[in-house]
Design a protein around this motif. Sequence first.
Motif: not given
Length: 162
Positions: A48, A53-54, A57, A107, A111, A117-118
């Motif tokens: 992060t 990118h997800t 990560t 995870n 997600v 995640m953002d």
Amino acid sequence: MEHHPHHPAHHHQQSAEQGTGWSTAVRATLHCLTGCAAGEILGMVLGTALGLHTGATVALSVALAFVLGYALTMRGVRKAGLPLGAALRVALAADTVSILVMELIDNTVMVTVPGAMDAGLGRPLFWASLLLSLAIAFALTVPVNRWLISRGRGHAAAHAHH
């Protein structure tokens, strides 16, 4: 006296064995969670913070969870006198399934939570989602570890060396 599976004494014996099985599974899962959570949190924070990118990560988090989970087990069995190669084999046997299940669950939760995640490191959504994901992963991994231990697998491999 005939031994009958529904006899109260037999029921008490089964309950005691099941309690031990569950407490052992909880301890094994807490041990696994220590390494997994450290790797997961470190990977999520690094990914992060670096704006990865997800997918990158998540990959970083999974890799670090495995490395730190195995390292924690190896440290314990190395203290018991096992050489490095043997300690690695014990760690792989003891932790692989548990870490895999835990990582898949936590995870997936991270997600799946919208915006987690953002959210960024300064946002409560990121940390709440991460803690929730680890708690769910723990709860769902305990029965897996209990099943493995009851068959002499998983964390039972490491306990033979403590």
